[in-house]
Design a protein around this motif. Structure first.
Motif, short mmCIF file in Angstrom:
data_model
loop_
_atom_site.label_atom_id
_atom_site.label_comp_id
_atom_site.label_asym_id
_atom_site.label_seq_id
_atom_site.Cartn_x
_atom_site.Cartn_y
_atom_site.Cartn_z
N CYS A 167 -11.34 -3.51 13.14
CA CYS A 167 -12.13 -3.36 11.91
C CYS A 167 -12.27 -1.89 11.51
CB CYS A 167 -13.51 -3.97 12.10
SG CYS A 167 -13.49 -5.75 12.28
N GLN A 168 -12.36 -1.02 12.48
CA GLN A 168 -12.51 0.41 12.19
C GLN A 168 -11.24 1.00 11.57
OE1 GLN A 168 -13.75 1.97 15.94
NE2 GLN A 168 -15.86 1.25 15.70
N ASP A 173 -11.89 -2.82 4.05
CA ASP A 173 -12.11 -4.25 4.19
C ASP A 173 -13.36 -4.59 4.99
OD1 ASP A 173 -9.75 -4.87 2.79
OD2 ASP A 173 -8.57 -4.46 4.60
N PHE A 174 -13.79 -3.70 5.88
CA PHE A 174 -14.95 -3.96 6.73
C PHE A 174 -15.92 -2.79 6.62
CE2 PHE A 174 -11.39 -6.17 8.71
CZ PHE A 174 -11.92 -7.44 8.89
N ASP A 178 -20.59 -5.53 7.99
CA ASP A 178 -19.66 -6.52 8.54
C ASP A 178 -19.41 -6.25 10.03
OD1 ASP A 178 -19.37 -7.79 6.09
OD2 ASP A 178 -17.62 -6.57 5.53
N ILE A 179 -19.25 -5.00 10.38
CA ILE A 179 -18.98 -4.64 11.76
C ILE A 179 -20.20 -4.96 12.64
CG2 ILE A 179 -18.53 -2.70 13.32
CD1 ILE A 179 -16.79 -1.50 11.11
#
Length: 184
Positions: A167-168, A173-174, A178-179
């Motif tokens: 995700c990072q 997108d994140f 969200d994370i």
């Protein structure tokens, strides 16, 4: 295709700056193995011999069956040789002593040690060095992160830490919300 200014890579990066360019891993793997083999004649000869054997044996079902039968015979023969060596080692009437049998075993271990340590491990070390030279750290990390999403064995490779790292790599997108949801 991967030109810095006008190639496909540049065009895709203009559309989405989070994209990471990863050259085909299978091709990179093949190039790394070929590079190691070309640097060392023994390794090149080994791979050439294996390639020829695969082509010769794989082309005929009859040859493959013959190889299987011969391999079974060799296994049975080696098992009988092991039984004979054990009988000689335990037989008190034999002219050979137990120390002679141990010496023979040590020589076998030495040959095994030669092929396992001096050849096999050396080749693995050379291949790892070549991989490190060809694969960038980001590409390797992305591959590890994506591998944790493999559905094999009911997602046995799943790793929450790798999903969070993935995700990072894609901040568009994140976001942090969200994370944090994924982290809970």
């Amino acid at each position: 295709m991967r030109g810095e200014y006008n190639g496909l890579k540049a065009l895709i990066l203009k559309k989405n700056p989070s994209v990471y360019y990863i050259h085909c891993f299978a091709h990179q793997l093949q190039l790394a193995l070929v590079a190691v083999a070309q640097k060392h004649p023994k390794i090149e000869k080994f791979f050439t011999t294996v390639h020829k054997l695969v082509n010769i044996l794989g082309g005929s079902a009859k040859r493959s069956d013959l190889i299987r039968v011969n391999q079974r015979l060799k296994i049975l023969e080696s098992l009988s040789v092991v039984n004979i060596i054990e009988m000689i080692a335990t037989d008190t009437t034999s002219t050979r002593t137990r120390s002679d049998a141990c010496r023979l075993r040590r020589e076998t271990v030495t040959n095994l040690h030669h092929f396992r340590v001096e050849m096999f491990y050396a080749v693995i070390d050379m291949q790892l060095q070549e991989f490190n030279d060809r694969f960038f750290e980001v590409n390797s990390n992305l591959l590890l992160c994506v591998a944790c999403l493999s559905p094999n064995n009911s997602f046995a490779a799943f790793d929450k830490t790798n999903v969070l790292r993935l995700c990072q790599y894609y901040p568009i997108d994140f976001d942090s919300v969200d994370i944090s949801k994924l982290d809970d």
